[in-house]
Design a protein around this motif. Structure first.
Motif, mmCIF file in Angstrom:
data_model
loop_
_atom_site.group_PDB
_atom_site.id
_atom_site.type_symbol
_atom_site.label_atom_id
_atom_site.label_comp_id
_atom_site.label_asym_id
_atom_site.label_seq_id
_atom_site.Cartn_x
_atom_site.Cartn_y
_atom_site.Cartn_z
ATOM 1 N N ARG A 1 27.616 33.125 25.118
ATOM 2 C CA ARG A 1 27.909 34.262 24.245
ATOM 3 C C ARG A 1 29.216 34.075 23.486
ATOM 4 N NH1 ARG A 1 27.490 40.625 25.749
ATOM 5 N NH2 ARG A 1 25.380 40.178 25.055
ATOM 6 N N VAL A 2 29.240 34.572 22.239
ATOM 7 C CA VAL A 2 30.460 34.669 21.453
ATOM 8 C C VAL A 2 30.975 36.102 21.578
ATOM 9 C CG1 VAL A 2 31.490 34.456 19.154
ATOM 10 C CG2 VAL A 2 29.599 32.946 19.823
ATOM 11 N N VAL A 3 32.282 36.243 21.769
ATOM 12 C CA VAL A 3 32.912 37.569 21.833
ATOM 13 C C VAL A 3 33.962 37.644 20.736
ATOM 14 C CG1 VAL A 3 34.259 39.189 23.215
ATOM 15 C CG2 VAL A 3 32.483 37.796 24.303
ATOM 16 N N CYS A 4 33.826 38.630 19.848
ATOM 17 C CA CYS A 4 34.766 38.845 18.755
ATOM 18 C C CYS A 4 35.635 40.047 19.079
ATOM 19 C CB CYS A 4 34.008 39.092 17.445
ATOM 20 S SG CYS A 4 32.894 37.742 16.960
ATOM 21 N N SER B 1 31.555 31.991 25.980
ATOM 22 C CA SER B 1 31.744 30.570 25.688
ATOM 23 C C SER B 1 32.728 30.390 24.546
ATOM 24 C CB SER B 1 30.411 29.917 25.317
ATOM 25 O OG SER B 1 29.884 30.467 24.121
ATOM 26 N N LEU B 2 32.813 31.405 23.663
ATOM 27 C CA LEU B 2 33.706 31.342 22.508
ATOM 28 C C LEU B 2 34.292 32.719 22.264
ATOM 29 C CD1 LEU B 2 34.841 29.787 20.002
ATOM 30 C CD2 LEU B 2 32.816 30.566 18.753
ATOM 31 N N TRP C 1 31.013 42.480 20.350
ATOM 32 C CA TRP C 1 32.253 42.899 19.704
ATOM 33 C C TRP C 1 33.033 43.750 20.687
ATOM 34 C CZ3 TRP C 1 33.105 48.043 17.304
ATOM 35 C CH2 TRP C 1 34.394 48.147 16.724
ATOM 36 N N LEU C 2 34.319 43.447 20.856
ATOM 37 C CA LEU C 2 35.166 44.112 21.842
ATOM 38 C C LEU C 2 36.356 44.733 21.130
ATOM 39 C CD1 LEU C 2 35.564 44.648 24.857
ATOM 40 C CD2 LEU C 2 36.728 42.446 25.032
ATOM 41 N N SER C 3 36.524 46.061 21.279
ATOM 42 C CA SER C 3 37.582 46.752 20.566
ATOM 43 C C SER C 3 37.754 48.144 21.162
ATOM 44 C CB SER C 3 37.229 46.846 19.079
ATOM 45 O OG SER C 3 38.313 47.346 18.324
ATOM 46 N N ALA C 4 38.483 48.986 20.432
ATOM 47 C CA ALA C 4 38.619 50.405 20.773
ATOM 48 C C ALA C 4 38.477 51.214 19.498
ATOM 49 C CB ALA C 4 39.966 50.679 21.437
ATOM 50 N N LEU C 5 37.842 52.371 19.620
ATOM 51 C CA LEU C 5 37.655 53.290 18.511
ATOM 52 C C LEU C 5 38.047 54.685 18.962
ATOM 53 C CD1 LEU C 5 34.087 52.098 17.473
ATOM 54 C CD2 LEU C 5 36.136 51.833 16.046
ATOM 55 N N GLY C 6 38.399 55.526 18.021
ATOM 56 C CA GLY C 6 38.606 56.910 18.362
ATOM 57 C C GLY C 6 37.288 57.556 18.779
ATOM 58 N N ASP C 7 37.356 58.450 19.740
ATOM 59 C CA ASP C 7 36.161 59.178 20.143
ATOM 60 C C ASP C 7 35.969 60.328 19.151
ATOM 61 O OD1 ASP C 7 33.980 60.120 21.468
ATOM 62 O OD2 ASP C 7 35.056 60.806 23.257
ATOM 63 N N ASP C 8 35.660 59.955 17.920
ATOM 64 C CA ASP C 8 35.559 60.896 16.811
ATOM 65 C C ASP C 8 34.359 60.495 15.952
ATOM 66 O OD1 ASP C 8 36.476 58.675 15.237
ATOM 67 O OD2 ASP C 8 38.545 59.260 15.590
ATOM 68 N N PRO C 9 33.964 61.329 14.984
ATOM 69 C CA PRO C 9 32.774 61.002 14.197
ATOM 70 C C PRO C 9 32.842 59.640 13.509
ATOM 71 C CG PRO C 9 33.364 63.292 13.863
ATOM 72 C CD PRO C 9 34.476 62.681 14.674
ATOM 73 N N LEU C 10 34.011 59.273 12.976
ATOM 74 C CA LEU C 10 34.123 57.968 12.325
ATOM 75 C C LEU C 10 33.959 56.847 13.342
ATOM 76 C CD1 LEU C 10 37.055 58.517 9.787
ATOM 77 C CD2 LEU C 10 34.597 58.416 9.303
ATOM 78 N N GLY C 11 34.539 57.014 14.524
ATOM 79 C CA GLY C 11 34.416 55.993 15.550
ATOM 80 C C GLY C 11 32.976 55.763 15.975
ATOM 81 N N HIS C 12 32.242 56.835 16.151
ATOM 82 C CA HIS C 12 30.836 56.694 16.542
ATOM 83 C C HIS C 12 30.011 56.078 15.418
ATOM 84 C CE1 HIS C 12 31.008 58.641 20.484
ATOM 85 N NE2 HIS C 12 31.939 59.430 19.953
ATOM 86 N N ARG C 13 30.364 56.390 14.177
ATOM 87 C CA ARG C 13 29.658 55.777 13.055
ATOM 88 C C ARG C 13 29.944 54.281 12.988
ATOM 89 N NH1 ARG C 13 27.967 58.262 7.577
ATOM 90 N NH2 ARG C 13 27.409 56.421 6.347
ATOM 91 N N VAL D 1 24.528 43.341 17.527
ATOM 92 C CA VAL D 1 25.778 43.040 18.228
ATOM 93 C C VAL D 1 25.885 43.932 19.458
ATOM 94 C CG1 VAL D 1 28.297 43.008 18.060
ATOM 95 C CG2 VAL D 1 26.895 42.400 16.066
ATOM 96 N N ASP D 2 26.281 43.357 20.596
ATOM 97 C CA ASP D 2 26.517 44.141 21.810
ATOM 98 C C ASP D 2 27.854 44.876 21.675
ATOM 99 O OD1 ASP D 2 26.914 45.194 24.337
ATOM 100 O OD2 ASP D 2 26.934 43.269 25.367
ATOM 101 N N VAL D 3 27.823 46.204 21.660
ATOM 102 C CA VAL D 3 29.040 47.015 21.550
ATOM 103 C C VAL D 3 29.274 47.821 22.817
ATOM 104 C CG1 VAL D 3 28.844 47.151 19.035
ATOM 105 C CG2 VAL D 3 27.826 48.952 20.458
ATOM 106 N N SER D 4 28.615 47.458 23.903
ATOM 107 C CA SER D 4 28.654 48.272 25.115
ATOM 108 C C SER D 4 30.022 48.282 25.785
ATOM 109 C CB SER D 4 27.597 47.787 26.120
ATOM 110 O OG SER D 4 27.847 46.450 26.519
ATOM 111 N N HIS D 5 30.892 47.323 25.434
ATOM 112 C CA HIS D 5 32.223 47.271 26.054
ATOM 113 C C HIS D 5 33.314 47.854 25.148
ATOM 114 C CE1 HIS D 5 30.772 44.822 29.417
ATOM 115 N NE2 HIS D 5 30.053 44.180 28.517
#
Length: 343
Positions: A19-22, A143-144, A68-80, A90-94
């Protein structure tokens, strides 16, 4: 015209299969629709923008297993944003949804001389990312790991994240690291980017840098071989010279592939698309020539849309482009002034 130089059977070093993780920030993005100057716009289009998630989405388009690994606000824009990045597969579960910090925002102001981008990202959820991200899934099983020079400019904790990801020597890390220099001058205090970005880039396994940004950072008359001399340690270094060509330096020397002509609607995001195409080629064991061609093909998909993420050509069309002879490819690669600064 510079010719591609490689043996058709030569395969470059590539990361282990897996897997590649960005990792990095993605923001909500507003832009005039249709593309026009912001002051004259009657309507704005909402999309998403982030270098690392752009790479992740294009990798998914190419059939690569990617998170894709990151953080977003728990707000409407973040969920969008989260839903948009997930849409291509893309796996965004993390991705962490932060209830206390907002999702970042950018506003594009297109202009014939180039798009200006206004950022509203200070104190964003992603600016609180730190090296703890490296301790769990999905990074430990990657792996990357793909990073950019944007992240270390966001905050002290973000700089520690990137520094620690690159702390071990190549070969001693549990994953290979891909690093796109992606210099954003507005994010850096004067005089600090040059040394930091050079040090970080030289510790990665795979590096992408535009010749123009290398000249801004490290010397106004640098050539691609001189950039390689400044960054001798990466296993693969790709120097992109806009609408002219891209050159990859690896174990077997340098390979240059000209940039094909492309209609330019919006240049932002093309460099991320190029990186994704090149990485997809490497992950599949392609030759350096074909990896560079796949980078160019993917970049053209971004150039031809106003958003950062555009549709790839039909697989049969991509296969036909990869099968072109060097001469046939060069015939498609006359530089155009409108595309000269696209990558």
């Amino acid at each position: 015209m510079t010719r591609a130089r490689t043996s058709p059977s030569a395969t470059p070093w590539r990361p282990a299969q897996g897997r590649v993780v960005c990792v990095g920030e993605t923001m909500a993005a507003l832009a005039p629709d249709p593309p026009n100057t912001l002051r004259g716009a009657e309507r704005l289009r909402l999309s998403v923008a982030g270098a690392e998630s752009n790479v992740a989405m294009y990798l998914a388009d190419h059939g690569i297993d990617v998170a894709w690994l990151s953080a977003l606000g728990d707000d409407p824009l973040g969920h969008r944003v989260r839903a948009a990045v997930a849409a291509p597969g893309v796996d965004v579960s993390h991705v962490r949804m932060d209830p206390h910090r907002p999702t970042g925002l950018l506003v594009k102001d297109p202009d014939p001389a180039g798009t200006r981008v206004h950022y509203y990202r200070r104190g964003s959820a992603a600016s609180a990312l730190g090296p703890d991200l490296l301790d769990g899934p999905p990074v430990r099983t990657a792996s990357l790991l793909h990073l950019t020079g944007i992240t270390p400019a966001l905050s002290e904790s973000c700089r520690r994240l990137v520094t620690e990801a690159l702390a071990a020597e190549p070969g001693d890390r549990p994953y290979a690291v891909s690093f796109d220099v992606n210099h954003r001058a507005a994010l850096w205090p004067d005089g600090t980017a040059q040394a930091v970005l050079r040090e970080l880039a030289d510790r990665a396994d795979i590096v992408f840098v535009g010749l123009d940004e290398a000249q801004v950072l490290w010397g106004g008359r640098l050539t691609a071989p001189e950039v390689r001399a400044l960054l001798p340690r990466p296993r693969v270094l790709v120097v992109k010279d806009g609408a002219n060509a891209a050159t990859a330096f690896g174990d077997d020397g340098a390979v240059t592939v000209p940039t094909p002509r492309a209609t330019v609607v919006e240049a932002v995001g093309a460099g991320d698309a190029f990186a994704a195409g090149f990485l997809a080629g490497l992950m599949r064991g392609a030759t350096i020539t074909d990896a560079l061609r796949l980078g160019h093909i993917t970049a053209a998909s971004a150039l031809q849309v106003a958003a950062d993420h555009g549709p790839l050509p039909d697989p049969r069309e991509m296969a036909a482009l990869l099968a072109l002879s060097a001469r046939e490819w060069e015939e498609r690669a006359t530089p155009s002034p409108s595309a000269r600064s696209a990558r």
